[in-house]
Design a protein around this motif. Sequence first.
Motif, PDB file in Angstrom:
ATOM      1  N   ASN A 266       0.803  -1.221   0.000  1.00 27.94           N
ATOM      2  CA  ASN A 266       0.000   0.000   0.000  1.00 27.94           C
ATOM      3  C   ASN A 266       0.837   1.273   0.000  1.00 27.94           C
ATOM      4  O   ASN A 266       0.281   2.358   0.132  1.00 27.94           O
ATOM      5  N   TRP A 267       2.144   1.140  -0.124  1.00 30.04           N
ATOM      6  CA  TRP A 267       2.994   2.327  -0.072  1.00 30.04           C
ATOM      7  C   TRP A 267       2.965   3.097  -1.379  1.00 30.04           C
ATOM      8  O   TRP A 267       2.960   2.497  -2.467  1.00 30.04           O
ATOM      9  N   PRO A 268       2.954   4.427  -1.289  1.00 32.08           N
ATOM     10  CA  PRO A 268       3.180   5.221  -2.506  1.00 32.08           C
ATOM     11  C   PRO A 268       4.617   5.001  -2.971  1.00 32.08           C
ATOM     12  O   PRO A 268       5.544   4.907  -2.173  1.00 32.08           O
ATOM     13  N   GLY A 269       4.795   4.884  -4.253  1.00 31.19           N
ATOM     14  CA  GLY A 269       6.141   4.640  -4.779  1.00 31.19           C
ATOM     15  C   GLY A 269       6.441   3.178  -4.997  1.00 31.19           C
ATOM     16  O   GLY A 269       7.407   2.839  -5.675  1.00 31.19           O
ATOM     17  N   VAL A 270       5.644   2.287  -4.410  1.00 33.39           N
ATOM     18  CA  VAL A 270       5.778   0.851  -4.664  1.00 33.39           C
ATOM     19  C   VAL A 270       4.617   0.430  -5.560  1.00 33.39           C
ATOM     20  O   VAL A 270       3.451   0.528  -5.173  1.00 33.39           O
ATOM     21  N   VAL A 271       4.926  -0.012  -6.764  1.00 30.99           N
ATOM     22  CA  VAL A 271       3.904  -0.387  -7.741  1.00 30.99           C
ATOM     23  C   VAL A 271       3.885  -1.909  -7.840  1.00 30.99           C
ATOM     24  O   VAL A 271       4.845  -2.524  -8.308  1.00 30.99           O
ATOM     25  N   LEU A 272       2.798  -2.508  -7.372  1.00 27.96           N
ATOM     26  CA  LEU A 272       2.631  -3.961  -7.422  1.00 27.96           C
ATOM     27  C   LEU A 272       1.773  -4.319  -8.625  1.00 27.96           C
ATOM     28  O   LEU A 272       0.682  -3.765  -8.805  1.00 27.96           O
ATOM     29  N   PHE A 432      13.126   1.170  -9.996  1.00 26.31           N
ATOM     30  CA  PHE A 432      13.688  -0.138  -9.662  1.00 26.31           C
ATOM     31  C   PHE A 432      12.697  -1.216 -10.103  1.00 26.31           C
ATOM     32  O   PHE A 432      11.572  -1.268  -9.624  1.00 26.31           O
ATOM     33  N   LEU A 433      13.124  -2.062 -11.039  1.00 28.55           N
ATOM     34  CA  LEU A 433      12.288  -3.138 -11.545  1.00 28.55           C
ATOM     35  C   LEU A 433      12.743  -4.462 -10.943  1.00 28.55           C
ATOM     36  O   LEU A 433      13.918  -4.806 -10.996  1.00 28.55           O
ATOM     37  N   THR A 434      11.815  -5.213 -10.383  1.00 27.26           N
ATOM     38  CA  THR A 434      12.168  -6.452  -9.704  1.00 27.26           C
ATOM     39  C   THR A 434      11.008  -7.439  -9.749  1.00 27.26           C
ATOM     40  O   THR A 434       9.844  -7.046  -9.917  1.00 27.26           O
ATOM     41  N   PHE A 435      11.313  -8.723  -9.606  1.00 31.89           N
ATOM     42  CA  PHE A 435      10.278  -9.751  -9.551  1.00 31.89           C
ATOM     43  C   PHE A 435       9.611  -9.810  -8.177  1.00 31.89           C
ATOM     44  O   PHE A 435       8.410 -10.032  -8.076  1.00 31.89           O
ATOM     45  N   LEU A 436      10.437  -9.635  -7.133  1.00 36.84           N
ATOM     46  CA  LEU A 436       9.988 -10.001  -5.789  1.00 36.84           C
ATOM     47  C   LEU A 436      10.661  -9.119  -4.752  1.00 36.84           C
ATOM     48  O   LEU A 436      11.862  -8.859  -4.842  1.00 36.84           O
ATOM     49  N   VAL A 437       9.886  -8.642  -3.767  1.00 32.54           N
ATOM     50  CA  VAL A 437      10.469  -7.906  -2.650  1.00 32.54           C
ATOM     51  C   VAL A 437       9.984  -8.521  -1.341  1.00 32.54           C
ATOM     52  O   VAL A 437       8.948  -9.194  -1.290  1.00 32.54           O
ATOM     53  N   VAL A 456       8.921  -1.167  -8.874  1.00 29.09           N
ATOM     54  CA  VAL A 456       7.899  -1.953  -9.567  1.00 29.09           C
ATOM     55  C   VAL A 456       8.196  -3.424  -9.309  1.00 29.09           C
ATOM     56  O   VAL A 456       9.288  -3.911  -9.606  1.00 29.09           O
ATOM     57  N   THR A 457       7.236  -4.154  -8.742  1.00 30.13           N
ATOM     58  CA  THR A 457       7.442  -5.552  -8.400  1.00 30.13           C
ATOM     59  C   THR A 457       6.207  -6.372  -8.751  1.00 30.13           C
ATOM     60  O   THR A 457       5.092  -5.839  -8.815  1.00 30.13           O
TER      61      THR A 457
END
Length: 497
Positions: A266-272, A432-437, A456-457
Amino acid sequence: MLPTSPGVTGHKNHILTSHGRPPWYGPDGRAIHNAFVIGIAGGSASGKTFVAEKIVKALQSLPSILILSQDSFYRKHNEEELALAFANELDLDHPSAIDMEMFVQCLKDLKGYKQTHIPTYSFVSHQRLAETKYLYGASVIIAVEGIMALLDPALRDLYDLKIFVQCDSDLMLARRLRRDIKERGRTVDGVLTQYLRFVKPAFDNFVGPTAKYADIIIPGASNMVAIDLVVNHVRRELAERHANFRAELSRAQPALEDGWDADVRNWPGVVLLRQTPQLRGIHTVLRDKTTSREDFIFFADRLATLVVERGMDLLPYVRDSVETPTGAMARGLKLDADVCGVSIIRAGGPLQAGVQRVLRDVPLGGLLIQSDPSTGEPLLLHSSLPRCLLHRNQASETHVFLLDTQIGTGAAALMAIRVLLDHGVQEGKIIFLTFLVSQQGGPNVLRRAFPQVRIVTSAVDDVLQSGWGALDEETGERRRVWKIVPGMGYIGDRYYL
């Protein structure tokens, strides 16, 4: 690449990487210390370079070391000055011959962990060349060596240790004769004329008196005892700067007192990515330890494309109109950004392939960041950034896709972002592009340190579990490791091995 032929000073300026560069910042992402700088002065052919090389050799077990030569900063000569130089009548030993302002600025950038571009001077052509040498990443600038290295107050203020190499004048003349004849194509008469007319008066008037500013005076011959003292001092200084914070990163939790939601999702800046049946099916295949390598690569490539495409939505676009094959006008959008990709080697590789599929002819680079086998702390072993990031003014206008397949403690991510910022990339232009955090650890650290960086995860896992790695054959110890649970394992290994 710079020429490395005799008489060209470009090859004197180079990073000597040993076991890697440890963090130079704290968990908040801010630099906590500068590079350690040693200024070495002395007469021409007094043995400054020899002393510098001996110090470097003794410090091979330490992080990346830079040798920087003042000779590179001779000013560009006009036609009249060139004619005098070839006649051995140009005074290159006067302080005015050195572009001291550029020297100070380059050293200041390197000391502050910024990249810089060193000019190249040829003693054969008596001219500054068009080529420059990109330098970045030294923890120790071990030899800012030159006859005027201690003359300028602005330079002296940048040194952590000041050395003067004292040598007998007859020995200096003999060394200069041999060097200039062999390496620079001079004649005996030419060397002697220049020495008596320019070199010796410059030493008497400018160089010799700067010995009073030195912290230590080293003899130009039989000087190993003094060099050992310098080496031990540098080791002590660097030991005090050691950062040990990976364990602290792993414990980082959301700052609820600052109004953050407890859930990373739910954080701004984290795109799921939207958790569609297709995406959940891809995750299931990638998490399954029995999945074959061929299937793993296929589904990892599919996931990479989805993540990169979502990252493209965060880039700026402008309105555009085009004429269609039917002759009608269609209103739309076009990308309004210079974009490059930087992969954290080798886990970022699968995403790098995704970037290449989505963005045609995109510039790509890499950062090799691995864990220290004895401490588990991140080490920057190699930097190969795209050309668009090597100059600060261009880097500030570039959007960067930073690529790594997972963010656990965030140690590698933190270092990679810090490298980009050192090069002038704007924080808000890093995606930052990633599969998993992990819900715990890395994302919490990155949001505190770099709130403008967007992540982006495709998935968020709740647990970051600590354990012990394999036995190190050299030390006989096991280092602490962290893994995301349930996770996808070591994605880079599964993709490439």
